[in-house]
Design a protein around this motif. Structure first.
Motif, PDB file in Angstrom:
ATOM      1  N   VAL A 148      -3.886  -1.229   1.131  1.00  0.00           N
ATOM      2  CA  VAL A 148      -3.478  -2.617   0.909  1.00  0.00           C
ATOM      3  C   VAL A 148      -4.621  -3.291   0.164  1.00  0.00           C
ATOM      4  O   VAL A 148      -5.749  -3.317   0.656  1.00  0.00           O
ATOM      5  N   GLN A 149      -4.343  -3.819  -1.011  1.00  0.00           N
ATOM      6  CA  GLN A 149      -5.381  -4.485  -1.790  1.00  0.00           C
ATOM      7  C   GLN A 149      -5.526  -5.916  -1.297  1.00  0.00           C
ATOM      8  O   GLN A 149      -4.724  -6.783  -1.622  1.00  0.00           O
ATOM      9  N   ARG A 185       3.216   1.766  -0.842  1.00  0.00           N
ATOM     10  CA  ARG A 185       4.218   2.425  -0.011  1.00  0.00           C
ATOM     11  C   ARG A 185       3.675   3.752   0.526  1.00  0.00           C
ATOM     12  O   ARG A 185       2.901   4.437  -0.160  1.00  0.00           O
ATOM     13  N   PRO A 186       4.078   4.147   1.732  1.00  0.00           N
ATOM     14  CA  PRO A 186       3.627   5.434   2.259  1.00  0.00           C
ATOM     15  C   PRO A 186       3.948   6.598   1.325  1.00  0.00           C
ATOM     16  O   PRO A 186       3.122   7.504   1.146  1.00  0.00           O
ATOM     17  N   GLU A 187       5.129   6.570   0.708  1.00  0.00           N
ATOM     18  CA  GLU A 187       5.495   7.683  -0.179  1.00  0.00           C
ATOM     19  C   GLU A 187       4.624   7.706  -1.432  1.00  0.00           C
ATOM     20  O   GLU A 187       4.343   8.779  -1.989  1.00  0.00           O
ATOM     21  N   TRP A 188       4.190   6.529  -1.890  1.00  0.00           N
ATOM     22  CA  TRP A 188       3.284   6.466  -3.041  1.00  0.00           C
ATOM     23  C   TRP A 188       1.932   7.078  -2.674  1.00  0.00           C
ATOM     24  O   TRP A 188       1.351   7.841  -3.454  1.00  0.00           O
ATOM     25  N   LEU A 189       1.445   6.771  -1.490  1.00  0.00           N
ATOM     26  CA  LEU A 189       0.170   7.327  -1.040  1.00  0.00           C
ATOM     27  C   LEU A 189       0.261   8.836  -0.847  1.00  0.00           C
ATOM     28  O   LEU A 189      -0.672   9.572  -1.178  1.00  0.00           O
ATOM     29  N   GLU A 220      -2.941   6.035   8.234  1.00  0.00           N
ATOM     30  CA  GLU A 220      -2.227   6.841   9.223  1.00  0.00           C
ATOM     31  C   GLU A 220      -0.722   6.775   9.033  1.00  0.00           C
ATOM     32  O   GLU A 220      -0.018   7.785   9.214  1.00  0.00           O
ATOM     33  N   GLU A 221      -0.199   5.611   8.680  1.00  0.00           N
ATOM     34  CA  GLU A 221       1.244   5.454   8.504  1.00  0.00           C
ATOM     35  C   GLU A 221       1.791   6.413   7.449  1.00  0.00           C
ATOM     36  O   GLU A 221       2.913   6.902   7.555  1.00  0.00           O
ATOM     37  N   ALA A 222       0.988   6.689   6.423  1.00  0.00           N
ATOM     38  CA  ALA A 222       1.432   7.567   5.341  1.00  0.00           C
ATOM     39  C   ALA A 222       1.331   9.040   5.709  1.00  0.00           C
ATOM     40  O   ALA A 222       1.860   9.894   4.988  1.00  0.00           O
ATOM     41  N   GLY A 223       0.639   9.354   6.801  1.00  0.00           N
ATOM     42  CA  GLY A 223       0.517  10.750   7.223  1.00  0.00           C
ATOM     43  C   GLY A 223      -0.377  11.581   6.332  1.00  0.00           C
ATOM     44  O   GLY A 223      -0.174  12.793   6.204  1.00  0.00           O
ATOM     45  N   ILE A 224      -1.380  10.955   5.721  1.00  0.00           N
ATOM     46  CA  ILE A 224      -2.298  11.693   4.856  1.00  0.00           C
ATOM     47  C   ILE A 224      -3.670  11.788   5.519  1.00  0.00           C
ATOM     48  O   ILE A 224      -3.987  11.009   6.423  1.00  0.00           O
ATOM     49  N   THR A 225      -4.459  12.756   5.071  1.00  0.00           N
ATOM     50  CA  THR A 225      -5.845  12.894   5.522  1.00  0.00           C
ATOM     51  C   THR A 225      -6.738  12.863   4.290  1.00  0.00           C
ATOM     52  O   THR A 225      -6.897  13.869   3.600  1.00  0.00           O
ATOM     53  N   PRO A 226      -7.302  11.713   3.960  1.00  0.00           N
ATOM     54  CA  PRO A 226      -8.173  11.619   2.784  1.00  0.00           C
ATOM     55  C   PRO A 226      -9.384  12.535   2.916  1.00  0.00           C
ATOM     56  O   PRO A 226      -9.801  12.899   4.025  1.00  0.00           O
TER      57      PRO A 226
END
Length: 420
Positions: free
Chosen positions: A211-212, A221-225, A258-264
């Motif tokens: 979120v900027q 959006r989660p799908e964008w991330l 976390e909402e996007a389910g990614i691990t940077p």
């Protein structure tokens, strides 16, 4: 509320012209507790600014204050550089057991210096060291800090101009929604990566905010991330998530990704990590990226032990279960409903946000500034954001009561209506 003109002569005479927030709120603040701050003349303000996100748990939180006072009264180490101390050990153990392990996050923890831009600089240096490349991709309307490396990946023209030197080795790409849905996600980015004639040097990393905040409360959006994470993996680029303002529960979960389910690969954390507004930042990264030589990145104040104390107390008090997260999400729905109602009465306006960070974009950029000033007169601190200051930005403490939240939202709505 009638606010008499305070004596600001010492500030206007001795302090640099670079000062900013004090111009928006021309009074002399004296004390604060919870979601409220008082000036020296006794006027009370609800705080929907929260130290630009550094006070997620309110001013002088009593649980955290008690831990800090106990530590100081026992002559605990205050300045320790990167020496091992009991305060640092307690924080690391608590952070591992309360935050990292339950989320299955493998990160090593680096203390790069006391502010968010220190963490960003460390992340950029590490990515370039690991990959042996210079270019870092950032996004339109991003904000990552005010030091030179951080400014290079920041979008705001006014802030970039203050550098005074060329800001290099960074390439901007469109953030989510930047093209108003007219172009498939990452079409331009992928085309540049795949074309040897594009002129884009292969990036070491991509840095992104979910979120900027300063950019205008632009929500990815989660799908964008998820697509961005996949793109980074496919092209051997590290993914850096700047969670400095949106982490520590601001969007609901402890980390905003976390909402996007990614691990940077790398995460930067600051602002509310100490819980009490004390300077502290972290750079988190996968263990295999820990290629630093001892002392290769350092800083005199990277060992802020009082901040370690309040940070550990914060984790124990607020992150041992999901009560704060659920409360944040509930409060977020209340804010969203209020902004929906407000936007319906102002043509051309829009609202957006997640958790407890929300923005109301107004058609006339000056309207947001007028509303912020009027809110101050009515007893509410609320700032603006966006490239033109067109967004009224709501950032209340996560610990605000329902009554305080409702009262603050009514003031914000009144301020917007009266200054249209």
């Amino acid at each position: 509320m009638t606010i008499t003109q305070p004596d600001l002569s010492v500030f206007t005479t001795l302090e640099s012209e670079v000062r900013s927030y004090c111009r928006s709120w021309p009074t002399v603040f004296d004390r604060a507790q919870g979601s409220r701050i008082h000036d020296e003349d006794g006027h009370e303000f609800l705080d929907f600014f929260a130290g630009a996100g550094s006070l997620n748990y309110g001013h002088n939180n009593p649980v955290l204050k008690r831990a800090l006072l106990d530590y100081l009264e026992h002559d605990g180490v205050t300045h320790g550089l990167d020496m091992s101390t009991t305060a640092k050990r307690s924080f690391l153990r608590s952070f591992h057991h309360t935050v990292l392990r339950p989320r299955d996050l493998p990160y090593k923890v680096m203390f790069p210096g006391p502010t968010g831009t220190n963490a960003v600089e460390a992340a950029l240096k590490l990515a370039r060291k690991v990959k042996g490349r210079e270019t870092v991709v950032s996004f339109t309307n991003a904000f990552h800090g005010m030091s030179l490396g951080s400014l290079a990946v920041t979008g705001n023209a006014f802030k970039r101009a203050g550098a005074g030197v060329p800001l290099v080795h960074a390439t901007p790409m469109p953030f989510d929604h930047y093209m108003d849905g007219q172009t498939p996600d990452f079409l331009w980015f992928e085309r540049l990566l795949g074309d040897h004639g594009s002129g884009l040097d292969k990036p070491a990393a991509v840095i992104v905010e979910t979120v900027q905040g300063e950019g205008g409360i632009n929500v990815a959006r989660p799908e964008w991330l998820r697509s961005l994470a996949q793109l980074c993996q496919a092209h051997d680029m590290l993914l850096i998530v700047d969670d400095i303002q949106m982490g520590c529960g601001r969007t609901g979960a402890f980390f905003s990704f976390e909402e996007a389910g990614i691990t940077p690969d790398v995460v930067t954390v600051s602002k509310s990590i100490s819980g009490y507004g004390l300077p502290m930042s972290l750079c988190l990264f996968r263990p295999e990226l820990d290629v630093w030589e001892p002392g290769e990145h350092n800083g005199t104040f990277r060992g802020n032990n009082p901040a370690f104390v309040t940070a550990a107390a914060t984790l124990d008090a607020y992150w041992a279960d999901d009560r704060l997260e659920q409360q944040t999400l509930a409060h977020g729905r209340t804010i969203e409903a209020a902004l929906r109602d407000t936007a319906a009465h102002h043509s051309g306006s829009a609202y957006r946000g997640r958790g407890m960070v929300w923005g109301l974009e107004l058609l006339d950029p000056l309207h947001a500034a007028r509303a912020s000033r009027r809110a101050f007169e009515l007893g509410l601190l609320v700032e603006t954001s966006g490239a033109h200051g067109e967004v009224l930005k709501l950032l209340p403490p996560l610990t605000i009561t329902t009554d305080e939240l409702d009262h603050g939202l009514r003031i914000a709505q009144r301020a917007v209506h009266e200054t249209a």
